[in-house]
Design an enzyme around this catalytic site. Structure first.
Site, PDB file in Angstrom:
ATOM      1  N   THR A  24      -2.752 -16.699  -3.676  1.00  0.00           N
ATOM      2  CA  THR A  24      -1.292 -16.581  -3.891  1.00  0.00           C
ATOM      3  C   THR A  24      -0.814 -17.634  -4.885  1.00  0.00           C
ATOM      4  O   THR A  24       0.105 -17.394  -5.656  1.00  0.00           O
ATOM      5  CB  THR A  24      -0.498 -16.710  -2.566  1.00  0.00           C
ATOM      6  N   ARG A  32       0.045  -9.670   3.928  1.00  0.00           N
ATOM      7  CA  ARG A  32       0.831  -9.710   5.165  1.00  0.00           C
ATOM      8  C   ARG A  32       1.955 -10.733   5.180  1.00  0.00           C
ATOM      9  O   ARG A  32       2.763 -10.741   6.104  1.00  0.00           O
ATOM     10  CB  ARG A  32      -0.111  -9.958   6.350  1.00  0.00           C
ATOM     11  N   GLN A  97     -12.986 -12.071   1.149  1.00  0.00           N
ATOM     12  CA  GLN A  97     -12.339 -10.768   1.347  1.00  0.00           C
ATOM     13  C   GLN A  97     -11.625 -10.364   0.059  1.00  0.00           C
ATOM     14  O   GLN A  97     -11.105  -9.260  -0.028  1.00  0.00           O
ATOM     15  CB  GLN A  97     -11.297 -10.863   2.466  1.00  0.00           C
ATOM     16  N   HIS A 117     -15.215  -7.065   0.445  1.00  0.00           N
ATOM     17  CA  HIS A 117     -14.346  -5.896   0.214  1.00  0.00           C
ATOM     18  C   HIS A 117     -14.407  -5.427  -1.230  1.00  0.00           C
ATOM     19  O   HIS A 117     -13.480  -4.782  -1.718  1.00  0.00           O
ATOM     20  CB  HIS A 117     -12.907  -6.226   0.633  1.00  0.00           C
ATOM     21  N   CYS A 154     -16.193  11.864 -12.332  1.00  0.00           N
ATOM     22  CA  CYS A 154     -17.362  11.289 -13.002  1.00  0.00           C
ATOM     23  C   CYS A 154     -17.870  12.238 -14.094  1.00  0.00           C
ATOM     24  O   CYS A 154     -18.038  13.447 -13.842  1.00  0.00           O
ATOM     25  CB  CYS A 154     -18.454  11.034 -11.965  1.00  0.00           C
ATOM     26  N   CYS A 157     -21.579  13.478 -12.787  1.00  0.00           N
ATOM     27  CA  CYS A 157     -21.822  14.330 -11.602  1.00  0.00           C
ATOM     28  C   CYS A 157     -20.553  14.948 -11.035  1.00  0.00           C
ATOM     29  O   CYS A 157     -20.602  15.567  -9.966  1.00  0.00           O
ATOM     30  CB  CYS A 157     -22.527  13.520 -10.519  1.00  0.00           C
ATOM     31  N   SER A 196      -5.563 -14.060   7.398  1.00  0.00           N
ATOM     32  CA  SER A 196      -4.909 -13.859   8.692  1.00  0.00           C
ATOM     33  C   SER A 196      -5.960 -13.572   9.767  1.00  0.00           C
ATOM     34  O   SER A 196      -5.643 -13.559  10.949  1.00  0.00           O
ATOM     35  CB  SER A 196      -3.910 -12.707   8.592  1.00  0.00           C
ATOM     36  N   ASN A 220      -4.685 -22.382   6.936  1.00  0.00           N
ATOM     37  CA  ASN A 220      -3.750 -21.282   6.685  1.00  0.00           C
ATOM     38  C   ASN A 220      -2.345 -21.792   6.980  1.00  0.00           C
ATOM     39  O   ASN A 220      -2.170 -22.580   7.894  1.00  0.00           O
ATOM     40  CB  ASN A 220      -4.077 -20.105   7.624  1.00  0.00           C
TER      41      ASN A 220
HETATM   42  P1  NAD Z   1      -3.661 -11.465   4.489  1.00  0.00           P
HETATM   43  O1  NAD Z   1      -2.593 -11.086   3.538  1.00  0.00           O
HETATM   44  O2  NAD Z   1      -3.797 -10.703   5.733  1.00  0.00           O
HETATM   45  O3  NAD Z   1      -3.508 -13.002   4.913  1.00  0.00           O
HETATM   46  C1  NAD Z   1      -3.300 -14.019   4.020  1.00  0.00           C
HETATM   47  C2  NAD Z   1      -2.957 -15.271   4.814  1.00  0.00           C
HETATM   48  O4  NAD Z   1      -2.865 -16.358   3.896  1.00  0.00           O
HETATM   49  C3  NAD Z   1      -1.624 -15.170   5.532  1.00  0.00           C
HETATM   50  O5  NAD Z   1      -1.815 -15.519   6.902  1.00  0.00           O
HETATM   51  C4  NAD Z   1      -0.716 -16.210   4.833  1.00  0.00           C
HETATM   52  O6  NAD Z   1       0.129 -16.900   5.712  1.00  0.00           O
HETATM   53  C5  NAD Z   1      -1.736 -17.149   4.220  1.00  0.00           C
HETATM   54  N1  NAD Z   1      -1.314 -17.789   2.965  1.00  0.00           N
HETATM   55  C6  NAD Z   1      -0.869 -17.168   1.841  1.00  0.00           C
HETATM   56  N2  NAD Z   1      -0.686 -18.068   0.836  1.00  0.00           N
HETATM   57  C7  NAD Z   1      -1.009 -19.283   1.364  1.00  0.00           C
HETATM   58  C8  NAD Z   1      -1.020 -20.600   0.835  1.00  0.00           C
HETATM   59  N3  NAD Z   1      -0.691 -20.858  -0.440  1.00  0.00           N
HETATM   60  N4  NAD Z   1      -1.400 -21.620   1.647  1.00  0.00           N
HETATM   61  C9  NAD Z   1      -1.726 -21.379   2.948  1.00  0.00           C
HETATM   62  N5  NAD Z   1      -1.751 -20.154   3.495  1.00  0.00           N
HETATM   63  C10 NAD Z   1      -1.396 -19.113   2.714  1.00  0.00           C
HETATM   64  O7  NAD Z   1      -4.967 -11.476   3.655  1.00  0.00           O
HETATM   65  P2  NAD Z   1      -6.468 -11.226   4.115  1.00  0.00           P
HETATM   66  O8  NAD Z   1      -6.658 -11.785   5.482  1.00  0.00           O
HETATM   67  O9  NAD Z   1      -7.316 -11.678   3.023  1.00  0.00           O
HETATM   68  O10 NAD Z   1      -6.601  -9.641   4.283  1.00  0.00           O
HETATM   69  C11 NAD Z   1      -6.049  -8.691   3.464  1.00  0.00           C
HETATM   70  C12 NAD Z   1      -7.023  -7.837   2.688  1.00  0.00           C
HETATM   71  O11 NAD Z   1      -6.379  -7.578   1.479  1.00  0.00           O
HETATM   72  C13 NAD Z   1      -8.322  -8.483   2.300  1.00  0.00           C
HETATM   73  O12 NAD Z   1      -9.304  -7.774   2.914  1.00  0.00           O
HETATM   74  C14 NAD Z   1      -8.457  -8.346   0.795  1.00  0.00           C
HETATM   75  O13 NAD Z   1      -9.487  -7.438   0.501  1.00  0.00           O
HETATM   76  C15 NAD Z   1      -7.197  -7.723   0.324  1.00  0.00           C
HETATM   77  N6  NAD Z   1      -6.394  -8.486  -0.665  1.00  0.00           N
HETATM   78  C16 NAD Z   1      -7.008  -9.199  -1.635  1.00  0.00           C
HETATM   79  C17 NAD Z   1      -6.250  -9.907  -2.566  1.00  0.00           C
HETATM   80  C18 NAD Z   1      -6.948 -10.685  -3.640  1.00  0.00           C
HETATM   81  O14 NAD Z   1      -8.083 -10.334  -3.999  1.00  0.00           O
HETATM   82  N7  NAD Z   1      -6.363 -11.756  -4.141  1.00  0.00           N
HETATM   83  C19 NAD Z   1      -4.855  -9.874  -2.499  1.00  0.00           C
HETATM   84  C20 NAD Z   1      -4.246  -9.114  -1.480  1.00  0.00           C
HETATM   85  C21 NAD Z   1      -5.039  -8.433  -0.561  1.00  0.00           C
END
Ligand code: NAD
Length: 247
Positions: A24, A32, A97, A117, A154, A157, A196, A220
């Protein structure tokens, strides 16, 4: 912080597990958090993607919206701190992830990053695995006589092409899960960062590590599903915290 620094100093096989929260601070929204992607749209299930061309087209539309943030994103101080710890030979694997390629961009070797993922920077045929670049898909969808009315197929195929990510309902990648499970069993310290810990089977990995004797740290900004089994929880911002811990 002092206890964690001591555990890092003592450990030899650290597993770093990352979720959307680490990215982020690079400008990629998580799913989430308030304002996250799922406060705006529901995920498209894999079965729906397979069975409906309209779902495929909707999925590509979303992909190219999200891509605007992903394409320009660079590793932030959190990714760079992890790369620093890796360079001290402390980390056995990064299990992520995330699908954004930012651990790779921070300089960690590909074979040390396990993408649970998948990766969103390219696409694949679901039938024969032929790789497609995203520009090809975008041009196909946006060409005048198509204009998002048919989904790409594709050229080898005629299989369905999908971004190389794992959607809800899609089987997990077998080799990646095997490496991730072995690494979790063998590690002495497991650090879960910015997840999360709600998405299984990935969220089962910290549990596996803990059951096999590793210490578990969760970083987190808000509570996670696995706080109760962890040895330490840091409810802090990721970048600045990793910068303090890993240098
Ligand atoms: P999630 O969105 O469920 O959880 C992210 C967690 O990070 C949240 O609990 C939030 O409070 C915390 N958070 C966010 N920014 C933060 C910061 N700067 N400091 C501290 N905490 C922070 O994400 P997830 O658990 O990774 O699961 C969601 C799925 O979505 C994953 O499987 C992934 O594949 C996909 N996803 C990936 C990306 C990416 O590649 N950057 C982005 C969005 C979603």
């Amino acid at each position: 912080m002092n206890d964690i620094k001591k555990w890092i100093a003592e450990a030899n096989k650290i597993v770093i597990f990352t979720g959307a929260g680490i990215s982020t601070e690079s400008g990629i929204p998580d799913f989430r958090s308030p304002g996250g992607i799922w406060t705006k749209m529901q995920p498209i299930m894999f079965q729906d993607f397979l069975s409906s061309e309209a779902s495929q087209i909707e999925s590509w539309k979303r992909k190219f919206v999200i891509d605007k943030d992903m394409k320009v994103a660079k590793p932030n101080i959190g990714h760079i701190a992890i790369a620093k710890l890796y360079s001290k030979n402390k980390i056995s694997y990064i299990l992520t992830q995330n699908i954004d390629n930012l651990h790779h961009d921070s300089g960690i070797p590909d074979n040390k990053i396990i993408e649970l993922h998948g990766n969103s920077t390219y696409a694949k045929c679901l039938n024969c695995n032929k790789r497609y670049e995203l520009n090809y898909i975008k041009e196909f969808l946006e060409k005048k006589d198509n204009n998002y009315s048919t989904a790409p197929k594709c050229i080898e195929c005629n299989g369905i092409i999908k971004s190389a990510t794992i959607s809800f309902g899609q089987p997990m990648p077998i080799k990646e899960m095997q490496i991730a499970e072995k690494a979790s069993i063998e590690c002495d310290l497991f650090i879960a960062i910015g997840s999360s810990l709600k998405v299984y089977p990935a969220a089962g990995l910290p549990i596996l590590a803990k059951k096999n004797g590793a210490k578990l740290i969760i970083i987190n900004r808000e509570a996670t599903e696995l706080d109760s089994i962890s040895d330490k929880v840091l409810n802090k911002e990721i970048g600045v915290t990793l910068d303090k811990l890993f240098y």
